[in-house]
Motif scaffolding. Sequence first.
Motif: not given
Length: 349
Positions: A22-30, A213-215, A253-256, A260-268
């Motif tokens: 039984s393997a748990p999920g995770r949230l990737h915070l950045g 572009p590079p961060l 900072l990461l959302g901004e 451009p790659a995900q259509g906004g700060v949030f995908t949905s």
Amino acid sequence: MNTADLAFAPRHDLGIRTVSVSAPGRLHLGFLDPSGSLGRAFGSLGVVIDGFTTELELSASPSEADQLAADTPAAEAELPRAAAHVAALRQRSGCHAPLSLRLGQVLPPHAGFGSGTQLASAIGRAYAEWHGLDVGTATLAHWLGRGLRSGIGIAGFDTGGLLLDGGPAADGLPAPLLSRIAFPEDWRIIVVQDPGHRGLSGGAEKQAIAALPPLPQSVAADICHQVLMRVLPGAASEEFAPFAAGINRMQQLLGEHFAPAQGGVFTSLAVARLMRWFADASRANGAAIGQSSWGPTGFAIVPSETRAQLLVDAARAGGHVDPALEIRIVTGRNRGAVVRDRSVPPRAR
């Protein structure tokens, strides 16, 4: 024991040895520095959570060929990848006995829970346990092509908790774990899913990262400062305010950067609207709000169960929850995967 641990009921003949995982999920915070401004790319912050798991069991095949089965349509969709993992493990280990592998449930794919890494790690661990192989999780993940950017899911499989890794090594080995802090027991995570969307993965993810572009190094430095001097100390001392401030700044900072790659700060868009409402409604009490990986899953970390339930209830009562969204309140998980062998007592990794 969490109810998620009980959702998968092994079905096997008592005369046949079965290994279940039984393997748990995770949230990737950045990421800390996805562009590698100092030469080492990525570096990840993440948290392992309860309530979302990959469940499987492995035993001897009743025939001379492998037998693969699944309990749900989502698990059935993962059978080709599971078969490929077994083939890769055979090639690496030299163990060729035919096996029976059953997927009970899997994490939502391409949604920010680390489904691919947990499937690979669970199959790898069950395979190693079955054959008595002394192989670590990082090695198993490397054999199966995981950990090319983030090592959070690999470390989380073993330990759970709030985790920080240092980015993958130049030789392709998974990222080293730099910090593991127990996630405060009282804090809660509101997980918001949008089943109608999927985040980027595989080749599309690589292309999206390459096209950005590079961060700037100054932004990467800001993120590292937030993690080192706000997020980690806040969690270690159970001080919610600095923890939340650090996560929010990191996510901004990461959302901004990735917008451009995900259509906004949030995908949905539906998740974005609810996250904005959570942020506005939490100004007095605070909340750490963001998106896991490429989404579409959003999260709001709050300091208590009461606060989480109040927020969710108020959002529903005010009509702020799109009917397509799914909301769950979960805890951080401070233990890793559970491996069970019917011939030995259960043990938590």
